[in-house]
Design a protein around this motif. Structure first.
Motif, short mmCIF file in Angstrom:
data_model
loop_
_atom_site.label_atom_id
_atom_site.label_comp_id
_atom_site.label_asym_id
_atom_site.label_seq_id
_atom_site.Cartn_x
_atom_site.Cartn_y
_atom_site.Cartn_z
N VAL A 1 0.82 -1.22 0.00
CA VAL A 1 0.00 0.00 0.00
C VAL A 1 0.85 1.27 0.00
O VAL A 1 0.30 2.37 0.07
CB VAL A 1 -1.00 0.02 1.19
CG1 VAL A 1 -1.97 -1.14 1.09
CG2 VAL A 1 -0.28 0.04 2.53
N ASP B 1 -2.24 4.01 -6.11
CA ASP B 1 -3.59 3.87 -5.55
C ASP B 1 -4.24 2.57 -6.03
O ASP B 1 -5.01 1.95 -5.29
CB ASP B 1 -4.46 5.06 -5.95
CG ASP B 1 -4.17 6.30 -5.10
OD1 ASP B 1 -3.53 6.15 -4.05
OD2 ASP B 1 -4.57 7.41 -5.51
N THR C 1 -2.78 -0.20 -3.96
CA THR C 1 -3.38 -0.10 -2.63
C THR C 1 -4.79 -0.66 -2.64
O THR C 1 -5.19 -1.41 -1.73
CB THR C 1 -3.40 1.37 -2.18
OG1 THR C 1 -2.07 1.85 -2.11
CG2 THR C 1 -4.08 1.52 -0.83
N GLN C 2 -5.54 -0.33 -3.66
CA GLN C 2 -6.92 -0.79 -3.74
C GLN C 2 -7.01 -2.30 -3.83
O GLN C 2 -7.97 -2.91 -3.33
CB GLN C 2 -7.62 -0.14 -4.95
CG GLN C 2 -9.13 -0.32 -4.97
CD GLN C 2 -9.81 0.31 -3.76
OE1 GLN C 2 -9.48 1.43 -3.37
NE2 GLN C 2 -10.76 -0.40 -3.17
N LEU D 1 -7.07 -3.53 -0.41
CA LEU D 1 -8.37 -3.20 0.22
C LEU D 1 -9.48 -4.09 -0.33
O LEU D 1 -10.39 -4.48 0.42
CB LEU D 1 -8.70 -1.73 -0.01
CG LEU D 1 -7.74 -0.72 0.63
CD1 LEU D 1 -8.10 0.70 0.23
CD2 LEU D 1 -7.75 -0.87 2.15
N ILE E 1 -2.95 4.27 3.70
CA ILE E 1 -4.31 4.29 3.13
C ILE E 1 -4.86 5.71 3.17
O ILE E 1 -5.46 6.19 2.19
CB ILE E 1 -5.25 3.33 3.88
CG1 ILE E 1 -4.65 1.92 3.95
CG2 ILE E 1 -6.62 3.29 3.21
CD1 ILE E 1 -4.38 1.29 2.63
N GLY F 1 -4.12 8.03 0.40
CA GLY F 1 -4.64 7.68 -0.91
C GLY F 1 -5.81 8.54 -1.35
O GLY F 1 -5.91 9.72 -1.00
N ASP G 1 -11.93 8.03 -1.58
CA ASP G 1 -12.70 6.79 -1.40
C ASP G 1 -11.97 5.83 -0.46
O ASP G 1 -12.60 5.15 0.36
CB ASP G 1 -12.92 6.11 -2.75
CG ASP G 1 -13.94 6.85 -3.61
OD1 ASP G 1 -14.72 7.65 -3.05
OD2 ASP G 1 -13.93 6.63 -4.84
N GLN G 2 -10.63 5.78 -0.57
CA GLN G 2 -9.86 4.92 0.32
C GLN G 2 -9.87 5.46 1.75
O GLN G 2 -9.96 4.69 2.71
CB GLN G 2 -8.44 4.79 -0.21
CG GLN G 2 -8.38 3.97 -1.51
CD GLN G 2 -7.04 4.02 -2.20
OE1 GLN G 2 -6.16 4.83 -1.86
NE2 GLN G 2 -6.86 3.17 -3.20
#
Length: 526
Positions: free
Chosen positions: A319, A323, A326-327, A330, A360, A363, A366-367
């Motif tokens: 992460v 992004d 990272t997603q 998630l 996070i 980011g 939304d994150q």
């Protein structure tokens, strides 16, 4: 908005200090908030400064108990000159006994005489013994001795390499004698673990394919543990990282080993993945493409703390990427494990869990919202309030990153959760830049539309003593810190200048007119 007035004695030194920089600084102020990616990179670097390797990159052979007893009973050690002379003997019995004596010296002491043995000239003799396919016992003893020499300093390891041992160790990977083969694996692991130069040299000579052949159900557990440890060393070091094609060949094996039931193998495997994901976005993507991330996320709930620690580092490294990378973590529902990780009995787990969240919150919005919706912000604030300093610093990063990346509503949420007092408390620590950045962005977001909020951030900062701490930072030795502190005071806590009509000059057609009658009639005396 809370106003604060300065006394003359306080104001003059500050003005003298800032008058030449303030205009330039104010021009740059709208550009000041850094991008999420910059913040995320800084966060990663901050953790890396203090991290240490979780697995040993070099290992000495554990001595055999009877070997120790033999040496103790003998009293005096054999002379090195005698060992070297006998090791070159044409008599197989004498030669084997001499090489075994050298091995015992290297494996029994806390401070083995590695340099003395190297200086004695025995290294070329030991390397020649590796080529004795007619005497497996001699090969084994020589390989063991060389393994322990290679477990020493870089200079000692390179002495083994420069004698031509690597090619022979690679050949011994095909030995029909398992103990010889396993000892060659161990020796190569020590050489590879010395650093990227030795690692890449052994890779170029072709270590990967014969090493991967040992990953099977038929290999004894102790042997497989050594093979896994060597793979860890192949993945270690990021300046430079291992060759990309080598990593692509290793990843399928790591995907097999990560499902192994042995804890030692599992821990080493996850650390190998953590090293790869610490080498940059390209290597992060290779790990993602191997489809191992769901298993890494699953291991966050492992009952073994060592496994949890390694898994948390690996997903934490992922992460720090883009992004999209990272997603991916998630999307594997990693956040469901964090209430437990943030309340772990090990402080180190707490720190790295908060570090993960700080990446996070750096980011997309939304994150950031996913962190909020998972109910994790109160845990971060608790760590900011009362954890040890390193965890508090990571919590400060998480809040500051959110203040930069988040929306006005998301920032208001963390304020309503009570973040301001513990966040302001961090202004008293040595490195306060991250807290000032966060406060500046919180003030900026909420002050941009004061009619849309009932929050008085200035009052909250002043009530908890934060304003006094910001004022004190105007004398900080770090230019970035004192400029930011001055700007916050100047922008959000200084009174609006109001014109005093009683003393203001009148403006007529000829410009401003001053009443000479206001003068006492006396001339100014200097």
């Amino acid at each position: 908005m809370v106003c604060h007035y300065f006394g003359f004695a306080q104001t003059v030194p500050i003005l003298l200090r800032f008058c030449d920089n303030l205009l330039f600084y104010k021009l740059l102020l709208p550009l000041y908030p850094q991008t999420s990616r910059q913040q995320r990179t800084q966060t990663s670097v901050e953790l890396r400064k203090n991290k240490r390797d979780e697995t040993l990159n070099k290992r000495r052979n554990v001595p055999i108990p009877e070997d120790i007893d033999d040496i103790d009973e003998a009293g005096d050690r054999p002379q090195l000159s005698d060992i070297v002379c006998n090791a070159a003997s044409s008599d197989p019995t004498i030669q084997l006994a001499a090489v075994q004596s050298a091995r015992k010296l290297l494996s029994s002491d806390r401070n083995p005489p590695i340099d003395e043995l190297i200086e004695s000239g025995i290294l070329p003799i030991l390397v020649q013994c590796l080529d004795r396919d007619d005497n497996a016992s001699l090969q084994f003893e020589a390989a063991w001795a060389l393994t322990n020499i290679a477990s020493g300093t870089s200079e000692q390891t390179r002495a083994v390499v420069e004698c031509g041992a690597v090619v022979l160790f690679l050949r011994l990977l095909s030995s029909p004698h398992q103990n010889v083969c396993e000892q060659a694996v161990w020796a190569l692991g020590n050489i590879i673990g010395d650093g990227p130069q030795c690692r890449d040299y052994v890779i170029q000579l072709g270590v990967v394919d014969p090493l991967l052949k040992f990953i099977s159900d038929e290999i004894p557990m102790t042997f497989l543990r050594n093979v896994t440890w060597v793979i860890v060393n192949l993945c270690r070091n990021k300046e430079p990282p291992p060759p990309s094609d080598t990593v692509q060949r290793l990843l399928p094996a790591l995907c097999v080993l990560i499902n192994h039931s042995d804890t030692n193998i599992l821990v080493d495997t996850v650390w190998a993945l953590s090293y790869l994901t610490d080498a940059g976005n390209h290597y992060i993507q290779l790990v993602i493409d191997s489809q191992v991330v769901p298993k890494l996320v699953e291991l966050l709930a492992s009952p073994e703390v060592k496994v949890q620690t390694a898994a948390l580092r690996a997903v934490g490294n992922i992460v720090t990427g883009t992004d999209e990378q990272t997603q991916h973590v998630l999307n594997c529902r990693a956040l469901v494990h964090f209430p437990a990780l943030l309340q772990h009995h090990k402080e180190k787990i707490n720190k790295e869990a908060v570090w993960f969240l700080s990446n996070i919150t750096a980011g997309s919005r939304d994150q950031v919202q996913l962190v909020i919706d998972a109910g994790l912000i109160p845990y971060v604030i608790q760590h900011l309030l009362k954890s040890d300093f390193q965890t508090q610093k990571e919590a400060a990063w998480a809040i500051s990153n959110l203040a930069i990346s988040g929306s006005k509503e998301q920032v208001e949420y963390i304020v309503m959760q009570g973040v301001i007092p513990p966040f302001c408390n961090m202004l008293s620590v040595k490195d306060t830049q991250v807290v000032l950045d966060g406060l500046n962005n919180i003030l900026r977001l909420i002050s941009d539309a004061p009619e849309e909020t009932t929050l008085d951030i200035g009052a909250l900062i002043e009530e908890c003593g934060g304003l006094d701490k910001i004022e004190a930072l105007q004398g900080h030795e770090n230019q970035d810190i004192y400029r930011m502190a001055f700007s916050i005071i100047d922008t959000y806590f200084s009174p609006e200048d109001e014109e005093d009509t009683a003393i203001a000059p009148e403006q007529g057609d000829a410009g401003f007119q001053f009443d000479p009658g206001q003068n006492s009639g006396q001339n100014f005396n200097f």
